[in-house]
Enzyme design. Structure first.
Site, PDB file in Angstrom:
ATOM      1  CB  ILE A 613     -24.781  -7.647  17.520  1.00 42.65           C
ATOM      2  CG1 ILE A 613     -24.667  -7.993  19.015  1.00 42.65           C
ATOM      3  CG2 ILE A 613     -23.558  -6.876  17.038  1.00 42.65           C
ATOM      4  CD1 ILE A 613     -24.675  -6.804  19.963  1.00 42.65           C
ATOM      5  CD  GLU A 689     -22.683   5.742  26.966  1.00 41.46           C
ATOM      6  OE1 GLU A 689     -22.356   6.900  26.673  1.00 41.46           O
ATOM      7  OE2 GLU A 689     -23.666   5.485  27.688  1.00 41.46           O
TER       8      GLU A 689
END
Ligand code: MOS
Length: 729
Positions: A613, A689
């Site tokens: 991340i 998404e």
């Protein structure tokens, strides 16, 4: 730089800047209203006139006459441009229907003219005076009606078969065969589609709102029949895209045509009520899922077929993507069917394919777990696969689905759930919990960047990457800061300009990983240039605290003077050798009003495994935004079709409902620790998404748990619940 071996340790792994929760560096510009959006480039394009777009009043047929005389004489009008006087236009590769229709009409609100005037009000008033006569033809507008005739897959997406589905399903101990529907949806970005255009001789500058600068540039050049290098596209700030701004749209073309006609800058914005029918939307689907399992819950057969409709040349919604990979099972079938419809063009909207696919598959899994009398988390866990079910030699680059589900269940208090529906009551509220897996493939795209080191030790990054509200500016700055060993505030990031190297752009959740990998590649070259200039071995030199170091020798970067480097990341075949996907566990608590059927989502948790991340703060924002959109898809969002006249009726934000703050409870996001050396040198993947995929089904499953009413037709509105709710005494 070609990336075709798993990433080795590299400077990003230091995680001095990358991997940390930095605020968005464009935040102050946005919150103070000083970031220029597409309609606001008055200094660069002064004295701009206004274009007002006229949309077709029919969905299919021909314009038989267009009388523009009154409009041309109206106050302030400078030009009225239609297909009749626009000159010969080409067509962009990414557009199915033409952007300036006439005489043939391909869909409702297809642009047929633009009226250009000194003011917006004059242009709008004059547009009312244009008299258009049409010859209407019968069209096909109802997917359910067209579906029976569509029995074979499109040529480019053949059915995928593993083992023998039919016999395995027939002999399965426990089976489900259910059909579900998802509606047409509109992106509803806050910023409408808007463009300003100015010509300098035969060179065009277009300020616009677009996710994919290079596609916009090349398709506009093709449409105008001019060389690509004569089109300069700028789109540094974008007020949301969600797939609706992946492509060249009519605002850009008509601004360019208007400005060329009147030899003066022209700005065109699509009004909100034009957007759903004039631009693209997520197409509705009808999906059939069949699952067969043995008595212990092991899936032995799984099939997923999906139908959608589109204009000729419009894409197939690949709603079966996840079903190829998410669960084990020796016998499998996935198939896509595409009907011809005369509605506006269906195309990508946040997680095309998986978003509507997971809306369905994950209800089917819940239904199947109930038939098996198994906990839905356990049912998914025992059907996990660490290899591509179609090719057992092919592993996932990383796959932590089980950890997402287990950690989510633990954190959410899943063990408190009563598996029997309709049992938990708090006054007028029926309360329930639901869960779903999350899945979205990780796509990678070539991406380039240029980096400059200046004599003050500042670093400037230039790439045509876009920031659609996602955090691209910030993670790109973090990447360059990490690579060059400078603080974040020494990095300037310039995006969204076709003068810069072509990037991955923002789409398909590939943007973060691919674009930062491109910046990484350019920085590797810049580090070499610095090392060579200052007499260091580029393989051994360390860049930190504004210095280049090797052993006890260190030199300030400022000593290197001004240097530049450019490179792009190109991805080899690692995405073929390994299946690259992102995973999540979604957990939801709802309360349903026993009298009215009103649904309140009370708690939302997403546990995500999506590689490194890059910035936990911007990534979290992406996921909570996606969870919000998943809630909208579950409960509210639907373009209603007038199946007689062929258009989306609720084409504004009064009637197309999206969640507001009051609809959204506390949202929790947990990122599992993961680095994925297969995905890129950044070892990151996409999350923007992933966050939507599975959410809607988790809500549907929670509603079922609360009420005992199973709805297979999105959105789950009150009317679909009422008849199943218990009688009030
Ligand atoms: Mo995304 S729907 O590819 O912007």
């Amino acid at each position: 730089m070609k990336f075709d071996n798993p990433a080795q340790e590299n400077p990003i792994d230091q995680l001095n800047v990358v991997g940390r929760p930095h605020d968005r560096i464009d935040g102050p510009l946005k919150t103070t209203g000083t970031a220029p959006y597409a309609y606001e480039w008055h200094d660069e394009a002064p004295n701009a006139a206004y274009g007002y777009v006229i949309g077709s009043a029919i969905a299919k047929g021909r314009i038989t006459s267009m009388d523009v005389q009154a409009a041309q004489k109206a106050p302030g009008v400078l030009a009225v441009i239609s297909a009749e006087n626009a000159g010969k236009l080409g067509k962009g590769e990414k557009n199915a229907a033409t952007l300036l229709g006439g005489p043939k009409i391909e869909h409702y609100h297809q642009a047929i003219a633009v009226v250009v005037a000194d003011t917006f009000e004059q242009a709008r008033a004059a547009a009312e005076l244009v008299q258009v006569e049409y010859q209407r033809e019968r069209g096909a507008y109802d997917l359910a009606e067209e579906k029976p005739a569509v029995t074979t897959p499109p040529e480019d997406t053949p059915d995928k078969k593993v083992g023998e589905f039919d016999s395995a399903f027939a002999s399965a101990a426990v089976k489900l065969d259910a059909t579900y529907t998802t509606p047409d949806q509109s992106h509803m970005a806050m910023e409408p589609h808007a463009s300003m255009a100015a010509w300098d001789g035969d060179k065009l500058t277009l300020w616009t709102s677009n996710q994919m600068i290079h596609w916009c540039q090349t398709d506009l050049a093709k449409t105008l029949n001019i060389p690509e290098e004569n089109v300069h596209v700028r789109s540094p700030y974008i007020g949301g895209g969600f797939g609706g701004k992946l492509f060249l749209r009519s605002d850009a073309l008509l601004a360019a045509l208007g400005a060329r006609a009147i030899k003066r800058p022209v700005k065109v914005m699509l009004t909100r009520p034009m957007i759903p029918n004039n631009t693209t939307h997520r197409p509705a689907t009808i999906q059939r899922v069949r699952i067969g399992a043995d008595k212990d819950g092991h899936i032995t057969a799984i099939a997923h077929e999906s139908w959608n409709g589109n204009v000729p040349g419009g894409p197939t919604e690949t709603a079966t993507n996840q079903t190829e990979f998410l669960y084990a099972g020796a016998n499998r079938l996935t198939g896509l069917r595409l009907a011809k419809l005369d509605l506006p063009e269906g195309n990508a909207m946040r997680a095309p394919g998986e978003a509507p696919g997971m809306m369905v598959l994950e209800i089917a899994m819940d239904e199947m777990a109930e038939k098996l009398e198994m906990d839905p988390v356990e049912f998914r866990v025992i059907n996990d696969t660490q290899v591509d079910p179609a090719d057992p030699q092919r592993k996932f680059s990383q796959r932590q689905l089980v950890a997402c589900l287990r950690q989510g269940a633990e954190h959410f208090g899943w063990s408190q759930r009563n598996p029997k529906p309709g049992q938990v009551r708090e006054g007028r509220w029926l309360v329930g919990m639901g869960m779903a897996a999350g899945f979205r493939n990780n796509l990678v795209m070539t991406s380039g960047a240029r980096v400059h080191l200046d004599a003050q030790g500042g670093v400037t990054v230039e790439t045509d990457m876009t920031d659609i509200g996602t955090g691209s500016y910030t993670i790109i700055a973090q990447t360059a800061a990490e690579m060059m060993g400078v603080p974040l505030d020494k990095v300037m990031v310039k995006l969204g300009d076709s003068a810069f190297p072509v990037s991955a752009g923002s789409g398909g959740q590939w943007g973060a990983n691919s674009s930062t990998a491109g910046v990484y590649a350019a920085c590797v070259k810049l580090r070499e240039a610095v090392a060579n200039t200052l007499g260091f071995n580029p393989d051994k030199a360390v860049f930190a605290e504004g210095q280049i170091r090797d052993g006890d020798r260190s030199v300030a970067l400022t000593d290197a003077g001004a240097l530049s480097a450019e490179d792009s990341i190109e991805f080899g075949d690692l995405d073929k050798k390994y299946q690259q996907s992102t995973f999540a566990g979604h957990f939801i608590e709802v309360a349903v009003d026993v009298a009215t059927g009103e649904v309140r989502v009370r708690r939302m948790l997403a546990v995500c495994a999506a590689g490194r991340i890059l910035n936990p703060k911007t990534a979290r924002s992406q996921v909570i935004g996606a969870m919000t959109m998943g809630l909208g898809a579950a409960l509210m969002e639907e373009l209603a079709i007038d199946t007689r006249l062929g258009y989306f009726v609720n084409h504004d934000m009064a009637a197309y409902e999206v969640p507001v703050h009051a609809d959204i409870p506390r949202q929790e996001v947990i990122f599992l620790d993961e680095t994925d050396p297969i995905s890129s040198p950044m070892k990151a993947k996409g999350v923007g998404e992933l966050g939507i995929c599975g959410v809607s089904a988790a809500i549907a499953n929670a509603i079922y748990n609360a009420t005992g009413v199973r709805v297979r037709d999105y959105p789950i509105t009150l009317d679909k619940l009422l008849k199943g709710l218990p009688e009030l005494l």
